[in-house]
Design an enzyme around this catalytic site. Sequence first.
Site, PDB file in Angstrom:
ATOM      1  N   ASP B  30       0.721  -1.174  -0.068  1.00 19.68           N
ATOM      2  CA  ASP B  30      -0.109   0.074   0.052  1.00 19.68           C
ATOM      3  C   ASP B  30       0.784   1.250  -0.090  1.00 19.68           C
ATOM      4  O   ASP B  30       0.591   2.309  -0.419  1.00 19.68           O
ATOM      5  CB  ASP B  30      -0.892  -0.100   1.096  1.00 19.68           C
ATOM      6  CG  ASP B  30      -2.074   0.919   1.204  1.00 19.68           C
ATOM      7  OD1 ASP B  30      -2.294   1.743   0.339  1.00 19.68           O
ATOM      8  OD2 ASP B  30      -2.789   1.381   2.157  1.00 19.68           O
ATOM      9  N   HIS B 222      -8.126  -0.350   9.881  1.00 17.38           N
ATOM     10  CA  HIS B 222      -7.296   0.256   8.879  1.00 17.38           C
ATOM     11  C   HIS B 222      -7.412   1.592   8.813  1.00 17.38           C
ATOM     12  O   HIS B 222      -8.157   2.140   8.019  1.00 17.38           O
ATOM     13  CB  HIS B 222      -7.163  -0.339   7.380  1.00 17.38           C
ATOM     14  CG  HIS B 222      -6.023  -0.031   6.452  1.00 17.38           C
ATOM     15  ND1 HIS B 222      -4.972  -1.003   5.961  1.00 17.38           N
ATOM     16  CD2 HIS B 222      -6.077   1.108   5.978  1.00 17.38           C
ATOM     17  CE1 HIS B 222      -4.587  -0.165   4.919  1.00 17.38           C
ATOM     18  NE2 HIS B 222      -4.934   0.940   4.868  1.00 17.38           N
ATOM     19  N   HIS B 224      -6.526   5.711   8.265  1.00 22.48           N
ATOM     20  CA  HIS B 224      -5.536   6.648   7.590  1.00 22.48           C
ATOM     21  C   HIS B 224      -5.363   7.868   8.526  1.00 22.48           C
ATOM     22  O   HIS B 224      -6.391   8.331   9.108  1.00 22.48           O
ATOM     23  CB  HIS B 224      -6.123   7.085   6.159  1.00 22.48           C
ATOM     24  CG  HIS B 224      -5.614   5.979   5.193  1.00 22.48           C
ATOM     25  ND1 HIS B 224      -5.874   6.164   3.959  1.00 22.48           N
ATOM     26  CD2 HIS B 224      -5.164   4.733   5.540  1.00 22.48           C
ATOM     27  CE1 HIS B 224      -5.488   4.963   3.251  1.00 22.48           C
ATOM     28  NE2 HIS B 224      -4.773   4.107   4.300  1.00 22.48           N
ATOM     29  N   CYS B 255      -4.211   7.190   0.250  1.00 23.67           N
ATOM     30  CA  CYS B 255      -5.127   6.811  -0.474  1.00 23.67           C
ATOM     31  C   CYS B 255      -4.936   8.072  -1.602  1.00 23.67           C
ATOM     32  O   CYS B 255      -4.753   9.278  -1.028  1.00 23.67           O
ATOM     33  CB  CYS B 255      -6.404   6.925  -0.138  1.00 23.67           C
ATOM     34  SG  CYS B 255      -7.735   7.014  -1.291  1.00 23.67           S
TER      35      CYS B 255
END
Lengths: 313, 313
Positions: B30, B222, B224, B255
């Site tokens: 990622d 998860h 951010h 992202c």
Amino acid sequence: MTAREVGLPAEVPAEGLPESVTIWEVGPRDGLQNEQAVVPVEVKLELIDRLAGAGLTTIEATSFVHPRWVPQLADAEALLAGLTRRDGVRYPVLVPNERGLDRALAAGVTHIAIFASATETFARRNLNRSLDEQFAMFEPVVGRAVAEGLDVRGYVSMCFGDPWEGRVDPSAVVDVGRRLLDMGCSQLSLGDTIGVATPGQVDALIDAFTAAGTPVSALAVHFHDTYGQALANTLAALRRGVSTVDSSAGGLGGCPYAESATGNLATEDLVWMLDGLGVSTGVDLDALATASAWLADTLGRPSPSRVVRALRG
Amino acid sequence: MTAREVGLPAEVPAEGLPESVTIWEVGPRDGLQNEQAVVPVEVKLELIDRLAGAGLTTIEATSFVHPRWVPQLADAEALLAGLTRRDGVRYPVLVPNERGLDRALAAGVTHIAIFASATETFARRNLNRSLDEQFAMFEPVVGRAVAEGLDVRGYVSMCFGDPWEGRVDPSAVVDVGRRLLDMGCSQLSLGDTIGVATPGQVDALIDAFTAAGTPVSALAVHFHDTYGQALANTLAALRRGVSTVDSSAGGLGGCPYAESATGNLATEDLVWMLDGLGVSTGVDLDALATASAWLADTLGRPSPSRVVRALRG
């Protein structure tokens, strides 16, 4: 679309939190005193007025420390003379000693703060005094201030860890804090000056104070984000009933002893969480982020606040 | 003295937390898939080996997405062929479709992950499919993988907020998540893809899953850090019993839809908190920070992790 335009953060309360939180904004003092360049007094005044306009009700305005030590705040008298005081807003100032108190009284200040150490080593390094000597220094300051009708806050630094002594025992912090309250301080701000605390330490320190008879309403928390822990620690403190939280607009400032550029918890990141949790602060997040973005432009470098960077690019 | 040399963070447990946490390290996949430049496979292999050497036991290694979409991971076969697998370490890979599964099987992979959306809009934007069509796409992937003896994780993105739809209802996320579990996924990773969640939302979503009969052991989180909330949200999830947490060494990645450079929760910042709380992870914080500092040097820019910056300058 920005997150704000689609109504984020969503408001979803969590159990066991205070209904409202008072944010003690330290940016104009703790933030700007750590700037390399001296910020013009006009910029400071505009910042303070923008912060009050965004709904902050406690804005630490400046410090009466000797200009030799903090030249960035040598304009304290000019700043207070130029301040347009708004109804319902407090503008406390830091006062290090009796000479500072004289200056604060002459300037018509109503709220002051003193800055004590929880550890022997930091007292010697920062104040050039032993722990006992720091109390001898503060006693006449707090006594005279209270006699003059001033409200006095006591900062306690290095409450969780100290760069020379390591872990700090809660009982040592409680001893220092209770001596400040006994002197006449109305509130303690428990500081994680080097940003090393984790949530179990926060629980333990607040529990140690309440076990010693200090009401949680007399406690505020002041977390630094040096190790990324500030907001998690704040959440822990809120769950223990703390309802006054220190933060700095745009994440300005911090401790010059810390090893990185990251310092104070950013007020915007705090307000994002509290807005999401439905905890009332009276602060308008967009107006606040606009003020911090304006200051970052004026200072010529990006804001350390993640919310400010995300919302304002 | 550094904070580490004086024994910080201090270990002070808090109540109601799991005894140990499994960190699902997503940096090599990622993180590196969001790098502008393609990182050489030798660097990726050294990173993965350093992360395993630091004690991480689950390291998402790469993705079998089509190289046209993610050229940064076009070397997936070469990477898996070059990998020195350590005992006790899992190296899952992301698999978007049946073609990706074929490649994963050919490469001898034992753990895969699929990437689903909780919202209609993100499914259309990211997968060019409706929500129902995404399940039709994943069903044969998961079915065949499970029949081949593979373990399958289901990522669910936009679980708390979506940049087009705003707030996301927990029941919609539970519906998507339970369909993935019913298909054969062994674990869900609940993603705050744009970093907007606050702790009350975390509580509410985990409660919604447990109310629907999903054991908390099947849930990972998860977060951010786009709005600075990742670690506070993690703390909330831990208090609800979640014991698998996704993070990225050095805070790499995130992202591409987020409006700022900040993305994944940094593994170091997570480990700092867990070490302080006495929650076992098996990770050596200094070795991990050294690995991330090495990668930051190699990539030529500072690590977004606050711990890495504080410890390594």
